[in-house]
Enzyme design. Structure first.
Site, PDB file in Angstrom:
ATOM      1  N   TRP A 111     -10.130   0.744  -0.174  1.00 51.29           N
ATOM      2  CA  TRP A 111      -9.189   0.356  -1.244  1.00 51.29           C
ATOM      3  C   TRP A 111      -9.889   0.315  -2.586  1.00 51.29           C
ATOM      4  O   TRP A 111      -9.305   0.690  -3.601  1.00 51.29           O
ATOM      5  CB  TRP A 111      -8.484  -0.951  -0.907  1.00 51.29           C
ATOM      6  CG  TRP A 111      -7.503  -0.759   0.205  1.00 51.29           C
ATOM      7  CD1 TRP A 111      -7.548  -1.317   1.441  1.00 51.29           C
ATOM      8  CD2 TRP A 111      -6.337   0.099   0.203  1.00 51.29           C
ATOM      9  NE1 TRP A 111      -6.480  -0.871   2.200  1.00 51.29           N
ATOM     10  CE2 TRP A 111      -5.733  -0.003   1.468  1.00 51.29           C
ATOM     11  CE3 TRP A 111      -5.762   0.943  -0.749  1.00 51.29           C
ATOM     12  CZ2 TRP A 111      -4.573   0.706   1.816  1.00 51.29           C
ATOM     13  CZ3 TRP A 111      -4.608   1.648  -0.419  1.00 51.29           C
ATOM     14  CH2 TRP A 111      -4.033   1.523   0.850  1.00 51.29           C
ATOM     15  N   ASP A 115      -7.774  -7.119  -6.555  1.00 47.58           N
ATOM     16  CA  ASP A 115      -6.731  -6.605  -5.662  1.00 47.58           C
ATOM     17  C   ASP A 115      -6.733  -7.501  -4.423  1.00 47.58           C
ATOM     18  O   ASP A 115      -7.511  -7.287  -3.499  1.00 47.58           O
ATOM     19  CB  ASP A 115      -7.035  -5.152  -5.296  1.00 47.58           C
ATOM     20  CG  ASP A 115      -6.085  -4.622  -4.213  1.00 47.58           C
ATOM     21  OD1 ASP A 115      -5.150  -5.350  -3.809  1.00 47.58           O
ATOM     22  OD2 ASP A 115      -6.290  -3.465  -3.776  1.00 47.58           O
ATOM     23  N   LYS A 137       1.584  -7.819   3.331  1.00 49.59           N
ATOM     24  CA  LYS A 137       0.630  -8.448   4.247  1.00 49.59           C
ATOM     25  C   LYS A 137       0.904  -9.951   4.363  1.00 49.59           C
ATOM     26  O   LYS A 137       1.220 -10.424   5.435  1.00 49.59           O
ATOM     27  CB  LYS A 137      -0.805  -8.182   3.790  1.00 49.59           C
ATOM     28  CG  LYS A 137      -1.294  -6.782   4.136  1.00 49.59           C
ATOM     29  CD  LYS A 137      -1.258  -5.823   2.997  1.00 49.59           C
ATOM     30  CE  LYS A 137      -1.621  -4.416   3.423  1.00 49.59           C
ATOM     31  NZ  LYS A 137      -2.106  -3.615   2.289  1.00 49.59           N
TER      32      LYS A 137
END
Ligand SMILES: *Cc1c(COP(=O)(O)O)cnc(C)c1O
Length: 359
Positions: A102, A171, A195
């Protein structure tokens, strides 16, 4: 009905009690003669739900009025571009830490807009470590520093906060709301919802208000944080169903004892599973001990030829979505807030049994 245990990395498990409320509200919300999703986003009902979501989130995370809370769309991936578009101002470069897949995506997208200075990378350990800040090569004139507090794919998590002079951008897609966070340490926190917040389609951005107003003139209106703040996240039609569910998830978190309460449960869940892995010669986790993720536990089997059998049999046992990301291989159990301790116990029991039969 037989609901299984779901270890999906995202979209992830939702609390069953939240789904039950949603089911009851589906055809008619609070006696109004229609569902909330069929109402105008400007109606007092929907505005009330969105305000409630914001207030509950503010109280869970301790977000002060110095920060704007924005409910946006496009996922965390859209924020990879929104961050430089909103924060660069007249600066030409930004600092990024590379700790996994990511981080890499954020870096690639950042490179469209500015010179990206990768201050440190754990690529040489196959992303199983987090480079200590003492080793970081910070830039001279960076607009901000971007990092990924929890790498969902590699299963590595920071249990410390970087200390930098420039605005810190995180993030937090796969760790937000899993334990208390000092929001005041950050310039910007963003997260895709699917999530730990709710269903996909919603993106959360928490931004310190003094960082608003720097957007590039070319920044699309839909990506402009200032515009979103000025319009209370209703510059256009927001994802009302996702916001409604997120509000219910935040209420559920309050019932769990807030972030301290959920942290206790999350630590217990992760510790149990890591202990089961460490106590066996059959399973292994490659991540350095201090950086093992509470949310995403990766593990490999001693013989990768057994992977397929492990997945088939675990699925038959009602344990879903344990396949690791294709870039890492092996298995991954995501233990987000809504994954119960009973789910983790069932997984550990299955793993022991599988080892006894195949180890
Ligand atoms: C899931 C995830 C993303 C991608 O989120 P989208 O909402 O699908 O864009 C980005 N970063 C991290 C850390 C993630 O876990």
């Amino acid at each position: 009905m037989s609901r299984c245990y779901n270890f999906c990395a995202g979209p992830a498990a939702l609390p069953e009690s939240v789904l039950e409320i949603a089911r009851n509200d589906m055809l008619e919300w609070h006696g109004k003669g229609l569902s909330l999703m069929e109402m105008s986003h400007r109606s007092p009902e929907v505005v009330g739900v969105v305000n409630h979501a914001e207030q509950t989130l503010r109280s869970l995370l301790g977000i002060s009025d110095d920060y704007a809370v924005l409910f946006l769309q496009g996922g965390a991936s859209t924020q990879f571009g929104s961050v430089p578009l909103n924060l660069l101002g007249d600066k030409l470069s930004a600092d990024y830490v590379n700790t996994g897949q990511w981080s890499k995506k954020a870096i690639e997208e950042g490179r469209r807009y500015c010179e990206v200075n990768v201050v440190a990378s754990s690529q040489d350990t196959n992303f199983s470590t987090i480079p200590p800040q003492a080793q970081w090569q910070l830039g001279n004139d960076a607009a901000y520093l971007h990092y990924t507090p929890n790498e969902t794919i590699g299963g590595v998590e920071y249990f410390w906060t970087p200390q930098v002079e420039v605005p810190l951008v995180a993030d937090m897609s796969s760790t937000i709301l899993s334990r208390p966070t000092r929001v005041e340490d950050f310039g910007v926190i963003y997260a895709g919802a699917q999530k730990n917040i709710g269903p996909s389609g919603l993106t959360l951005v928490i931004v310190r208000r003094d960082l608003l107003g720097r957007a590039n003139a070319m920044c699309p209106a839909m990506l402009n944080w200032q515009l979103a703040a000025d319009n209370e996240s209703m510059y256009n039609t927001p994802p009302t169903f996702a916001l409604y569910l997120a509000a219910l998830v935040f209420d559920w978190l309050v019932e769990q004892g807030g972030l301290l309460g959920i942290e206790t449960i999350n630590r217990r869940k992760a510790q149990k599973l890591y202990a089961a892995i460490d106590n066996s010669d059959f399973y292994a986790n490659p991540v350095e001990l201090p950086s093992r993720s509470l949310m995403n536990v990766t593990f490999t089997l001693a013989d990768a030829a057994l992977d397929k059998q492990f997945l088939t049999e675990s699925e038959s046992a009602g344990l879903l979505n344990l396949k690791g990301h294709r870039s890492v291989g092996g298995m991954r159990a995501s233990l987000y807030n809504a994954v119960s301790e009973a789910a983790v116990d069932a997984l550990i029991a299955f793993m022991l049994d599988f080892e006894q039969r195949n180890g």
